[in-house]
Design a protein around this motif. Sequence first.
Motif, mmCIF file in Angstrom:
data_model
loop_
_atom_site.group_PDB
_atom_site.id
_atom_site.type_symbol
_atom_site.label_atom_id
_atom_site.label_comp_id
_atom_site.label_asym_id
_atom_site.label_seq_id
_atom_site.Cartn_x
_atom_site.Cartn_y
_atom_site.Cartn_z
ATOM 1 N N ILE A 34 88.291 40.321 128.273
ATOM 2 C CA ILE A 34 87.704 41.635 128.557
ATOM 3 C C ILE A 34 87.603 42.463 127.276
ATOM 4 N N ASN A 37 84.894 41.141 124.829
ATOM 5 C CA ASN A 37 83.558 41.569 125.246
ATOM 6 C C ASN A 37 83.316 43.029 124.874
ATOM 7 N N PHE A 82 79.898 36.457 136.295
ATOM 8 C CA PHE A 82 81.223 35.877 136.498
ATOM 9 C C PHE A 82 81.135 34.385 136.808
ATOM 10 N N LEU A 107 83.931 35.972 131.247
ATOM 11 C CA LEU A 107 84.085 36.629 132.548
ATOM 12 C C LEU A 107 84.426 35.619 133.644
ATOM 13 N N LYS A 111 87.806 35.856 136.060
ATOM 14 C CA LYS A 111 87.776 35.725 137.525
ATOM 15 C C LYS A 111 88.688 34.581 137.985
ATOM 16 N N MET A 123 82.590 45.006 137.244
ATOM 17 C CA MET A 123 82.033 45.487 135.992
ATOM 18 C C MET A 123 80.868 46.401 136.344
ATOM 19 N N VAL A 132 85.114 47.799 132.976
ATOM 20 C CA VAL A 132 85.639 46.673 133.746
ATOM 21 C C VAL A 132 86.884 47.178 134.456
#
Length: 143
Positions: A34, A37, A82, A107, A111, A123, A132
């Motif tokens: 996360i 990103n 995802f 992502l 998950k 998101m 997020v």
Amino acid sequence: DLPEHQIGVELRLAKNLPLVKILGRHIIHALVHIMRNAVMAMKDSPQKQLTIESRLESTTIRLVVSDTGCGIDSGKDVEGWFDLFSSGWQKTDSPQHVEERHLGFGLYAVKRLLDPYGVDVTMSSSGTGTTVTLNIPSPSSEP
């Protein structure tokens, strides 16, 4: 490795949150994806601000990571990002951006790492970038 950035980080962390039963190797790896990103999204942003918030809401611990990066185009199928090998990043063939290839794993990994613990991951556009949200079931809400 991530490119060098001058990023402001703001932590708004609640005190005395209950302990959760998520293995460190799962939550840490998910958070790394996360954050990675978020940092990559802010690469060309004039303002680079990463905000991390946590709070307890009823039976859920909410962890919110917001950035002031490139954001999400409206109408995009964010849920599809995802999936394995799915990516919303713009493709680039530029040699200077070779290390920034987005293979559509981050992502998906988030998950997969957090699903077994009942964590809901969403998101969304935050107006100034992307947010997020991890909705983590509080131990007191477990049967």
